[in-house]
Design a protein around this motif. Structure first.
Motif, PDB file in Angstrom:
ATOM      1  N   SER A 168       0.638  -0.807  -0.193  1.00  0.00           N
ATOM      2  CA  SER A 168      -0.013   0.224   0.069  1.00  0.00           C
ATOM      3  C   SER A 168       0.965   1.627  -0.222  1.00  0.00           C
ATOM      4  CB  SER A 168      -0.988  -0.261   1.287  1.00  0.00           C
ATOM      5  OG  SER A 168       0.349   0.077   2.374  1.00  0.00           O
ATOM      6  N   THR A 169       1.897   1.418   1.010  1.00  0.00           N
ATOM      7  CA  THR A 169       2.986   2.272   0.542  1.00  0.00           C
ATOM      8  C   THR A 169       2.823   3.006  -1.160  1.00  0.00           C
ATOM      9  OG1 THR A 169       3.504   1.543   2.654  1.00  0.00           O
ATOM     10  CG2 THR A 169       5.334   3.113   1.567  1.00  0.00           C
ATOM     11  N   THR A 170       4.045   1.967  -1.483  1.00  0.00           N
ATOM     12  CA  THR A 170       3.773   1.786  -2.738  1.00  0.00           C
ATOM     13  C   THR A 170       2.896   2.874  -3.691  1.00  0.00           C
ATOM     14  OG1 THR A 170       5.511  -0.091  -2.690  1.00  0.00           O
ATOM     15  CG2 THR A 170       5.694   1.230  -5.010  1.00  0.00           C
ATOM     16  N   SER A 171       1.596   2.113  -3.570  1.00  0.00           N
ATOM     17  CA  SER A 171       0.671   2.447  -3.979  1.00  0.00           C
ATOM     18  C   SER A 171      -0.085   3.746  -3.935  1.00  0.00           C
ATOM     19  CB  SER A 171      -0.532   1.384  -3.952  1.00  0.00           C
ATOM     20  OG  SER A 171      -0.307   0.163  -4.268  1.00  0.00           O
ATOM     21  N   ILE A 172      -0.270   4.309  -2.259  1.00  0.00           N
ATOM     22  CA  ILE A 172      -0.131   5.274  -2.687  1.00  0.00           C
ATOM     23  C   ILE A 172       0.547   6.291  -2.733  1.00  0.00           C
ATOM     24  CG2 ILE A 172      -0.128   6.815  -0.785  1.00  0.00           C
ATOM     25  CD1 ILE A 172      -1.802   4.419   1.199  1.00  0.00           C
ATOM     26  N   LEU A 173       2.002   6.235  -2.619  1.00  0.00           N
ATOM     27  CA  LEU A 173       3.591   6.922  -2.578  1.00  0.00           C
ATOM     28  C   LEU A 173       3.482   6.947  -4.329  1.00  0.00           C
ATOM     29  CD1 LEU A 173       5.635   6.948   0.542  1.00  0.00           C
ATOM     30  CD2 LEU A 173       3.558   8.520  -0.019  1.00  0.00           C
ATOM     31  N   VAL A 174       3.864   6.357  -4.924  1.00  0.00           N
ATOM     32  CA  VAL A 174       4.261   6.196  -6.100  1.00  0.00           C
ATOM     33  C   VAL A 174       3.021   6.017  -7.044  1.00  0.00           C
ATOM     34  CG1 VAL A 174       6.413   5.578  -7.480  1.00  0.00           C
ATOM     35  CG2 VAL A 174       6.242   5.357  -5.195  1.00  0.00           C
ATOM     36  N   ASN A 175       2.028   5.290  -6.944  1.00  0.00           N
ATOM     37  CA  ASN A 175       1.170   4.817  -7.786  1.00  0.00           C
ATOM     38  C   ASN A 175       1.501   3.877  -8.566  1.00  0.00           C
ATOM     39  OD1 ASN A 175      -1.881   5.329  -8.610  1.00  0.00           O
ATOM     40  ND2 ASN A 175      -1.363   6.526 -10.455  1.00  0.00           N
ATOM     41  N   ILE A 176       2.326   2.839  -7.432  1.00  0.00           N
ATOM     42  CA  ILE A 176       2.242   1.934  -8.788  1.00  0.00           C
ATOM     43  C   ILE A 176       2.025   0.710  -7.961  1.00  0.00           C
ATOM     44  CG2 ILE A 176       4.514   0.065  -9.320  1.00  0.00           C
ATOM     45  CD1 ILE A 176       5.929   2.996 -10.013  1.00  0.00           C
ATOM     46  N   THR A 234      -6.250   0.371  -4.190  1.00  0.00           N
ATOM     47  CA  THR A 234      -5.144   1.709  -3.196  1.00  0.00           C
ATOM     48  C   THR A 234      -4.850   2.948  -3.704  1.00  0.00           C
ATOM     49  OG1 THR A 234      -5.010  -0.694  -1.890  1.00  0.00           O
ATOM     50  CG2 THR A 234      -4.056   2.122  -1.115  1.00  0.00           C
ATOM     51  N   CYS A 235      -4.729   2.418  -5.570  1.00  0.00           N
ATOM     52  CA  CYS A 235      -3.641   3.625  -6.098  1.00  0.00           C
ATOM     53  C   CYS A 235      -5.075   4.187  -6.326  1.00  0.00           C
ATOM     54  CB  CYS A 235      -3.082   3.059  -7.153  1.00  0.00           C
ATOM     55  SG  CYS A 235      -1.446   1.510  -7.552  1.00  0.00           S
ATOM     56  N   ILE A 236      -5.900   4.061  -6.466  1.00  0.00           N
ATOM     57  CA  ILE A 236      -6.603   5.330  -7.008  1.00  0.00           C
ATOM     58  C   ILE A 236      -7.564   6.247  -5.881  1.00  0.00           C
ATOM     59  CG2 ILE A 236      -9.405   5.444  -8.463  1.00  0.00           C
ATOM     60  CD1 ILE A 236      -9.095   2.162  -8.447  1.00  0.00           C
ATOM     61  N   ASP A 237      -7.305   5.929  -5.050  1.00  0.00           N
ATOM     62  CA  ASP A 237      -7.783   7.386  -4.497  1.00  0.00           C
ATOM     63  C   ASP A 237      -6.676   7.317  -3.696  1.00  0.00           C
ATOM     64  OD1 ASP A 237     -10.239   8.187  -4.280  1.00  0.00           O
ATOM     65  OD2 ASP A 237     -11.116   5.798  -4.503  1.00  0.00           O
ATOM     66  N   GLY A 238      -5.770   6.222  -2.975  1.00  0.00           N
ATOM     67  CA  GLY A 238      -4.516   6.768  -2.064  1.00  0.00           C
ATOM     68  C   GLY A 238      -3.453   7.694  -2.698  1.00  0.00           C
ATOM     69  N   GLN A 283      -3.688  10.039  -4.959  1.00  0.00           N
ATOM     70  CA  GLN A 283      -5.096  11.405  -5.345  1.00  0.00           C
ATOM     71  C   GLN A 283      -4.576  11.514  -3.781  1.00  0.00           C
ATOM     72  OE1 GLN A 283      -6.164  13.011  -7.445  1.00  0.00           O
ATOM     73  NE2 GLN A 283      -5.538  11.304  -9.427  1.00  0.00           N
ATOM     74  N   MET A 284      -4.959  11.242  -2.759  1.00  0.00           N
ATOM     75  CA  MET A 284      -5.158  11.620  -1.764  1.00  0.00           C
ATOM     76  C   MET A 284      -3.439  12.489  -1.084  1.00  0.00           C
ATOM     77  SD  MET A 284      -7.580   9.476   0.899  1.00  0.00           S
ATOM     78  CE  MET A 284      -6.660  10.154   2.699  1.00  0.00           C
ATOM     79  N   ALA A 285      -2.556  11.589  -1.535  1.00  0.00           N
ATOM     80  CA  ALA A 285      -1.107  11.833  -1.674  1.00  0.00           C
ATOM     81  C   ALA A 285      -0.871  13.581  -1.967  1.00  0.00           C
ATOM     82  CB  ALA A 285      -0.167  10.432  -1.639  1.00  0.00           C
ATOM     83  N   LYS A 286      -1.605  13.438  -3.121  1.00  0.00           N
ATOM     84  CA  LYS A 286      -1.207  14.318  -4.452  1.00  0.00           C
ATOM     85  C   LYS A 286      -1.860  15.496  -3.896  1.00  0.00           C
ATOM     86  CE  LYS A 286      -1.549  13.867  -9.173  1.00  0.00           C
ATOM     87  NZ  LYS A 286      -2.667  13.190  -9.911  1.00  0.00           N
ATOM     88  N   GLN A 287      -2.639  15.268  -2.831  1.00  0.00           N
ATOM     89  CA  GLN A 287      -3.335  16.562  -1.965  1.00  0.00           C
ATOM     90  C   GLN A 287      -3.016  16.617  -0.826  1.00  0.00           C
ATOM     91  OE1 GLN A 287      -7.636  15.031  -1.685  1.00  0.00           O
ATOM     92  NE2 GLN A 287      -7.685  14.804  -4.187  1.00  0.00           N
ATOM     93  N   GLY A 288      -2.026  16.057  -0.503  1.00  0.00           N
ATOM     94  CA  GLY A 288      -0.951  15.779   0.453  1.00  0.00           C
ATOM     95  C   GLY A 288      -1.420  15.466   2.111  1.00  0.00           C
ATOM     96  N   PHE A 327      12.502   0.967 -17.105  1.00  0.00           N
ATOM     97  CA  PHE A 327      12.600   2.752 -17.500  1.00  0.00           C
ATOM     98  C   PHE A 327      11.295   3.074 -17.294  1.00  0.00           C
ATOM     99  CE2 PHE A 327      16.698   0.625 -19.422  1.00  0.00           C
ATOM    100  CZ  PHE A 327      16.981   1.136 -18.427  1.00  0.00           C
ATOM    101  N   VAL A 328      10.225   2.906 -16.599  1.00  0.00           N
ATOM    102  CA  VAL A 328       9.784   2.840 -16.330  1.00  0.00           C
ATOM    103  C   VAL A 328       9.613   3.970 -15.121  1.00  0.00           C
ATOM    104  CG1 VAL A 328       6.795   3.224 -15.797  1.00  0.00           C
ATOM    105  CG2 VAL A 328       7.895   1.893 -17.390  1.00  0.00           C
ATOM    106  N   GLU A 329       9.620   5.508 -15.245  1.00  0.00           N
ATOM    107  CA  GLU A 329       9.963   7.426 -14.589  1.00  0.00           C
ATOM    108  C   GLU A 329       8.609   6.236 -13.079  1.00  0.00           C
ATOM    109  OE1 GLU A 329      10.247  11.450 -14.319  1.00  0.00           O
ATOM    110  OE2 GLU A 329       9.710  10.898 -15.898  1.00  0.00           O
ATOM    111  N   LYS A 330       9.101   6.250 -12.206  1.00  0.00           N
ATOM    112  CA  LYS A 330       8.535   6.403 -11.073  1.00  0.00           C
ATOM    113  C   LYS A 330       8.230   8.138 -10.395  1.00  0.00           C
ATOM    114  CE  LYS A 330      10.969   2.747  -8.680  1.00  0.00           C
ATOM    115  NZ  LYS A 330      11.788   2.249  -7.182  1.00  0.00           N
ATOM    116  N   ARG A 331       7.057   8.104 -10.626  1.00  0.00           N
ATOM    117  CA  ARG A 331       6.165   9.783  -9.795  1.00  0.00           C
ATOM    118  C   ARG A 331       6.122  10.091  -8.827  1.00  0.00           C
ATOM    119  NH1 ARG A 331       4.578  12.620 -14.922  1.00  0.00           N
ATOM    120  NH2 ARG A 331       4.840  10.917 -16.830  1.00  0.00           N
ATOM    121  N   PHE A 332       6.846  10.412  -7.622  1.00  0.00           N
ATOM    122  CA  PHE A 332       7.096   9.757  -6.889  1.00  0.00           C
ATOM    123  C   PHE A 332       5.958  11.515  -5.772  1.00  0.00           C
ATOM    124  CE2 PHE A 332      10.364   7.465  -6.553  1.00  0.00           C
ATOM    125  CZ  PHE A 332      10.595   7.015  -5.251  1.00  0.00           C
TER     126      PHE A 332
END
Lengths: 155, 505
Positions: B76-84, B93-97, B99-104, B227-232
């Motif tokens: 879940s940590t990866t899903s929330i922070l990196v969307n992977i 968890t990626c979907i809303d997790g 998004q929540m991370a992007k909203q701070g 080489f898929v870029e991770k968007r932290f």
């Protein structure tokens, strides 16, 4: 129809038939009890029947679009080259284990992988490989007491 | 032994310093594995399986169970922070997790995910203990015919619920069963499919296949997205404790997620993916404001994360009581038990209560460790997330080689592992799922043994399989599904041919 799909289905159908044939040779019954070949016979039959029916469906070009799992494998020719390169390096590596031992072969493999696949600089590749391979080998040999392949250099 | 005594007994076992240490190490390694995308719980458990040979069976199982549960949370940590998603169960968890991370609001997302996992895991562990007793008592009355029928139904259900097509899963499972046949026949002493190679007389070592298909296959598959870029999420993570409003919104999804996860986790093939998808869909449907989903709704994190952990815990029920693994990772636990000389199934509670209750209680302790460990260490997990896969995969490869070679000190085993790595990759490319293959291989000795034992008892009379109601019902289900899988494609061909003919006329 995807070539790989077709090949795999043909291979599994043939494998099923070969298993059925071999299982009959092993004997399906043994003194009124199930023989060694009975279970493989049934499994081979199941494999051949299911693979065959899926193959027939595809040959008639039916359900190609309906098969949700049939992914396109046309994308990423470059990526497949990378996969092939890594696998080829792995084959060379496993063959070299007998002659150069675990430590030397692993060091060389890691340098080449980091340089050619990871696209890192030579200095980084060599430095990182030494930092990773030596501790792993030391832990395996001295802590876990695992006997690793020893080559002509003795380690 | 009543349930309170059993709990106390399990607690005493798990609090032995060694076992506690194994539980801690397992949970820590599991979280680490879950955090790292590209290294699933299956691969980590396969890598560590050879090491567990030196441990006591209870210690080994506690550590492996810790890895499994830890990986479920770490994903879940990866899903929330990196969307992977770190593992398949964290996809939702990626979907809303994220998004929540992007909203701070990464902190509350991670916090609620930890609380949800803890509550879900604990509720399901309690359910495990309630169901295990009656289920194992019921299973004791099973004879070989019923057991054979049950194994077949389990395998078939696994194929049916697999994400790939049923027919392909079935082909894959038959491949696994065939692989399990290789070696000396224990009934007659005849060698089967050994081609005169002495090292094949004992069959193909399960660990070699697991390392090849989990380790090497995953590496080859990951090479395609190297080489898929991770968007932290770059903002600082703060405020891990959810607010009262967050808790109010999350409590019902957490409770529902626990039940959904417990139910689907017990079904062979049900697993974490179906339970998290169901939980997310249910929360969206029940919500008064479904439009918030996909834009950072905390219910979309709480429900699926709870279901994910509950499902992984519930997977232990059929394994420990009936001897049926529900997914490939649980199958690895079964493999570990078999390697350690312990037969999972209805007699496990009676013959090895220390393993059953030790593992059950270790899940409680593991959940507490997860909660204590994950929230303060979140900064470290974020740093670990930044390790590039280009550095990680050679290390995994070396560990696979060491693990394989250490089994018999034979280079031939390393070649076989590589071969299975390639086979797994080709199967993935051809949309043939690998998990039914591995599960069938693990279950093959039990399936064949019960099949032949039934026939031997009845002097070859196949009516033995319909001599009891349980076996009859289960085998009828198996037969009808199998028949349908063969008829359906043929009917589709005929249908289209008829349509073409109609159009022509």
């Amino acid at each position: 129809m995807k070539r790989l799909d077709a090949l795999l289905l043909v291979a599994s159908t043939l494998l099923g038939l070969v298993v059925v044939y071999s299982a009959v040779g092993m004997g399906l019954t043994y003194h009124n009890k199930p023989g060694s070949g009975l279970f493989p016979f049934l499994i081979g039959l199941l494999m051949a029947m299911v693979s065959g029916s899926v193959l027939v469906t595809h040959i008639f070009r039916v359900g190609l679009s309906a098969d949700a799992t049939a992914r396109s494998d046309c994308s990423g020719q470059k990526n497949r080259t990378r996969v092939t390169l890594v696998y080829a390096l792995l084959i060379v590596y496993t063959l070299s284990l007998r002659y150069f031992g675990f430590a030397t072969s692993s060091l060389l493999l890691m340098i080449v992988l980091l340089r050619c696949v990871g696209l890192k600089s030579w200095m980084y590749s060599i430095g990182m490989s030494v930092c990773v391979v030596i501790p792993i080998t030391a832990v395996a040999v001295y802590v876990l007491k695992i006997q690793l392949p020893v080559g002509m250099f003795g380690y | 032994m009543d349930i309170v005594d059993a709990y106390w007994y399990g607690f005493q076992i798990v609090t032995v310093p060694n076992n506690l240490a194994f539980c801690f190490v397992g949970t820590l390694v599991g979280t680490l594995v879950g955090v790292l995308p590209g290294l699933g719980p299956g691969a980590a458990m396969a890598l560590l399986l050879p090491l567990t040979y030196h441990l006591s069976p209870v210690g080994a199982l506690i550590m492996l169970a810790g890895i499994y549960n830890g990986a479920m949370y770490g994903g879940s940590t990866t899903s929330i922070l990196v969307n992977i998603p770190g593992e398949a169960g964290s996809i939702m968890t990626c979907i809303d997790g994220h998004q929540m991370a992007k909203q701070g609001r990464a902190g509350p997302a991670l916090g609620i995910s930890a609380f949800g996992s803890f509550i879900g895991g604990s509720i399901t562990t309690f359910i495990v203990t309630l169901i295990a007793f009656p289920l194992s008592r019921l299973a004791i009355i099973f004879g070989p015919a019923e057991y054979f029928a049950l194994m077949c139904a389990g395998l078939l259900l696994l194929c049916f619920l697999a994400q790939e097509s049923f027919a392909r899963s079935l082909i894959s499972a038959s491949g696994g069963l065939l692989l399990g046949v290789v070696g000396m026949d224990v009934f007659t002493g005849q060698s089967r499919f050994t081609f005169g190679i002495p090292s094949l007389y004992d069959g193909i070592d399960l660990v070699i296949v697991l390392l090849g298909m989990f380790g090497v296959t995953e590496i080859l598959a990951n090479m395609e997205q190297l080489f898929v870029e991770k968007r932290f999420v770059t903002q600082e993570i703060r405020g891990l404790l959810p607010t009262w409003e967050d808790l109010r919104r999350s409590i019902n999804p957490i409770l529902r997620g626990s039940l959904i996860g417990s139910f689907f986790g017990m079904l062979p093939g049900g697993g974490t993916v179906i339970s998290t998808f169901t939980s997310y869909a249910m929360e969206k449907r029940l919500s008064r404001s479904p439009e918030r989903f996909g834009h950072g709704a905390i219910e979309g994190v709480a429900g699926p994360e709870t279901a994910n952990n509950s499902s992984s815990t519930a997977g232990f029920i059929p394994l420990l009581t009936l001897g049926i693994p529900t997914n490939a990772t649980v199958a690895l636990l079964m493999a570990a038990l078999l390697i350690l000389g312990i037969q999972p199934g209805p007699l496990l509670i009676r013959n090895n209560p220390e393993i059953f209750w030790g593992v059950v209680m270790s899940m409680y302790i593991g959940n507490v460790i997860l909660l204590i460990l994950n929230l303060p260490l979140i900064g470290i997990w974020v740093q670990i997330l930044r390790i590039p896969y280009t550095l990680l995969f050679p290390v995994i490869l070396l560990l696979c080689v060491i693990g394989t070679y250490s089994l018999n000190n034979r280079l031939a085993d390393v070649y076989i592992m590589l071969l299975f790595g390639l086979l797994g990759y080709i199967m993935q490319k051809g949309s043939f799922p690998v998990h039914p293959f591995l599960m069938a291989m693990i279950l093959e000795p039990i399936v064949e043994f019960s099949f032949r034992q039934s026939l031997a008892i009845s002097n070859g009379d196949i009516r033995v399989f319909v001599s009891s109601t349980i076996a009859t019902v289960l085998l009828l289900f198996v037969a009808s599904v199998l028949l349908l899988s063969v008829i359906k494609p043929v009917m589709r061909v005929l249908n289209v041919a008829l349509q073409k003919e109609n159009r022509a006329t």
